[in-house]
Design a protein around this motif. Structure first.
Motif, mmCIF file in Angstrom:
data_model
loop_
_atom_site.group_PDB
_atom_site.id
_atom_site.type_symbol
_atom_site.label_atom_id
_atom_site.label_comp_id
_atom_site.label_asym_id
_atom_site.label_seq_id
_atom_site.Cartn_x
_atom_site.Cartn_y
_atom_site.Cartn_z
ATOM 1 N N THR A 6 91.109 19.070 -67.650
ATOM 2 C CA THR A 6 92.034 19.033 -66.528
ATOM 3 C C THR A 6 92.262 17.609 -66.053
ATOM 4 O O THR A 6 91.308 16.838 -65.896
ATOM 5 N N LYS A 7 93.527 17.233 -65.859
ATOM 6 C CA LYS A 7 93.801 15.897 -65.332
ATOM 7 C C LYS A 7 93.337 15.831 -63.877
ATOM 8 O O LYS A 7 93.670 16.708 -63.077
ATOM 9 N N PRO A 8 92.574 14.806 -63.523
ATOM 10 C CA PRO A 8 92.091 14.712 -62.139
ATOM 11 C C PRO A 8 93.228 14.642 -61.128
ATOM 12 O O PRO A 8 94.250 13.994 -61.359
ATOM 13 N N GLN A 9 93.028 15.325 -60.015
ATOM 14 C CA GLN A 9 93.987 15.287 -58.915
ATOM 15 C C GLN A 9 93.550 14.350 -57.799
ATOM 16 O O GLN A 9 94.341 14.047 -56.910
ATOM 17 N N ALA A 10 92.308 13.919 -57.829
ATOM 18 C CA ALA A 10 91.798 12.942 -56.860
ATOM 19 C C ALA A 10 90.649 12.190 -57.506
ATOM 20 O O ALA A 10 89.922 12.739 -58.339
ATOM 21 N N VAL A 11 90.499 10.941 -57.121
ATOM 22 C CA VAL A 11 89.438 10.086 -57.642
ATOM 23 C C VAL A 11 88.512 9.718 -56.492
ATOM 24 O O VAL A 11 88.972 9.334 -55.406
ATOM 25 N N ILE A 12 87.215 9.842 -56.736
ATOM 26 C CA ILE A 12 86.214 9.626 -55.689
ATOM 27 C C ILE A 12 85.318 8.460 -56.096
ATOM 28 O O ILE A 12 84.685 8.487 -57.151
ATOM 29 N N PHE A 13 85.267 7.466 -55.232
ATOM 30 C CA PHE A 13 84.443 6.280 -55.452
ATOM 31 C C PHE A 13 83.175 6.341 -54.607
ATOM 32 O O PHE A 13 83.248 6.572 -53.387
ATOM 33 N N ASP A 14 82.031 6.094 -55.229
ATOM 34 C CA ASP A 14 80.884 5.613 -54.470
ATOM 35 C C ASP A 14 81.228 4.196 -54.000
ATOM 36 O O ASP A 14 82.162 3.573 -54.513
ATOM 37 N N ILE A 15 80.476 3.666 -53.044
ATOM 38 C CA ILE A 15 80.746 2.313 -52.553
ATOM 39 C C ILE A 15 79.690 1.321 -53.047
ATOM 40 O O ILE A 15 80.015 0.326 -53.681
ATOM 41 N N GLY A 16 78.423 1.571 -52.746
ATOM 42 C CA GLY A 16 77.378 0.632 -53.128
ATOM 43 C C GLY A 16 77.225 0.522 -54.631
ATOM 44 O O GLY A 16 77.037 1.521 -55.326
ATOM 45 N N ASN A 17 77.334 -0.683 -55.146
ATOM 46 C CA ASN A 17 77.254 -1.003 -56.566
ATOM 47 C C ASN A 17 78.431 -0.481 -57.379
ATOM 48 O O ASN A 17 78.402 -0.524 -58.610
ATOM 49 N N VAL A 18 79.464 -0.007 -56.703
ATOM 50 C CA VAL A 18 80.725 0.335 -57.354
ATOM 51 C C VAL A 18 81.845 -0.539 -56.794
ATOM 52 O O VAL A 18 82.620 -1.121 -57.544
ATOM 53 N N LEU A 19 81.901 -0.649 -55.486
ATOM 54 C CA LEU A 19 82.894 -1.504 -54.822
ATOM 55 C C LEU A 19 82.268 -2.736 -54.179
ATOM 56 O O LEU A 19 82.917 -3.774 -54.068
ATOM 57 N N ILE A 20 81.029 -2.597 -53.749
ATOM 58 C CA ILE A 20 80.282 -3.699 -53.132
ATOM 59 C C ILE A 20 78.894 -3.706 -53.748
ATOM 60 O O ILE A 20 78.244 -2.659 -53.822
ATOM 61 N N GLU A 21 78.433 -4.840 -54.192
ATOM 62 C CA GLU A 21 77.071 -4.890 -54.729
ATOM 63 C C GLU A 21 76.056 -4.616 -53.617
ATOM 64 O O GLU A 21 76.208 -5.111 -52.487
ATOM 65 N N TRP A 22 75.059 -3.839 -53.950
ATOM 66 C CA TRP A 22 74.000 -3.485 -52.996
ATOM 67 C C TRP A 22 72.660 -3.698 -53.691
ATOM 68 O O TRP A 22 72.221 -2.874 -54.489
ATOM 69 N N GLN A 23 72.051 -4.857 -53.434
ATOM 70 C CA GLN A 23 70.821 -5.248 -54.112
ATOM 71 C C GLN A 23 69.850 -5.864 -53.099
ATOM 72 O O GLN A 23 69.681 -7.083 -53.025
ATOM 73 N N PRO A 24 69.186 -5.034 -52.274
ATOM 74 C CA PRO A 24 68.259 -5.592 -51.275
ATOM 75 C C PRO A 24 67.165 -6.461 -51.873
ATOM 76 O O PRO A 24 66.798 -7.493 -51.293
ATOM 77 N N GLU A 25 66.649 -6.073 -53.037
ATOM 78 C CA GLU A 25 65.589 -6.868 -53.656
ATOM 79 C C GLU A 25 66.085 -8.276 -53.976
ATOM 80 O O GLU A 25 65.351 -9.258 -53.789
#
Length: 207
Positions: free
Chosen positions: A2-21
């Motif tokens: 099925t062709k997707p009708q909506a796309v869902i993004f995580d944010i941390g490490n997908v749109l903004i790097e999130w690396q506390p260490e």
């Protein structure tokens, strides 16, 4: 498929790097950071924030429990924006390209109420989603099944029409159980290729 009708993004490490260490390695040195993370489960502390607990109160209360580490733990609050950086620019371009094509784009992210406010103030693109599912406001976090069910109920789309990307395999696996289409994010180039392969973007849009 099925062709997707909506796309869902995580944010941390997908749109903004999130690396506390990585942040703490710079701020206090790797040896001391490793000792602190071995002694204290700071990610469990952060999970409380992501479930909706007050950011400053939670971090400062944890800091008081560990006198040897109090200043360092408070950095999680006081210098949080330095942990949530930098932006993954190619992923942001993909978000905007999808919207230009008229594809609904949602965010589904483990994020605290106050931390998301800080994120919005520093990263205006976080306001560009058609729908935003932020765990702190929902009171539940990935990969718990309830958060995915809540997304389905709110958006009204069938699970098999949702395409979700996240950098954590456990979050992806939980979405697959619901019947979502998924992409385990390991960099924006692979994500761009997936969007092209699914017919959501052409190659030029995906650069």
């Amino acid at each position: 498929m099925t062709k997707p009708q909506a796309v869902i993004f995580d944010i941390g490490n997908v749109l903004i790097e999130w690396q506390p260490e990585r942040f703490y390695d710079r701020a206090i040195g790797r040896e001391r950071r490793e000792a602190m993370f071995a002694a204290i489960d700071l990610h469990a502390m952060n999970d409380k924030v992501d479930r909706g607990a007050h950011f400053r109160e939670t971090v400062y209360a944890e800091a008081e429990l560990w006198p040897d580490w109090t200043p360092e733990i408070r950095m999680w609050h006081d210098r949080w924006i330095e942990m949530a950086a930098p932006v993954i620019d190619h992923s942001v371009r993909l978000l905007r390209a999808l919207r230009r094509k008229g594809v609904p784009v949602f965010a589904l992210s483990n994020f605290g109420i106050q931390t998301f406010e800080i994120g919005e103030a520093n990263y205006p693109f976080l306001e560009e989603f058609d729908r935003r599912y932020i765990s702190g406001h929902m009171g539940v976090i990935k990969p718990e099944a309830e958060i995915y069910r809540m997304v389905e109920e709110d958006c009204g789309l069938r699970p098999e029409t949702l395409l979700f990307t996240d950098d954590r395999a456990d979050n992806i696996a939980a979405a697959e159980v619901r019947g979502w289409q998924t992409h385990l994010f390991d960099g924006p180039k692979g994500w761009a290729a997936r969007l092209v392969a699914d017919g959501l973007l052409d190659a030029e849009d995906a650069t």
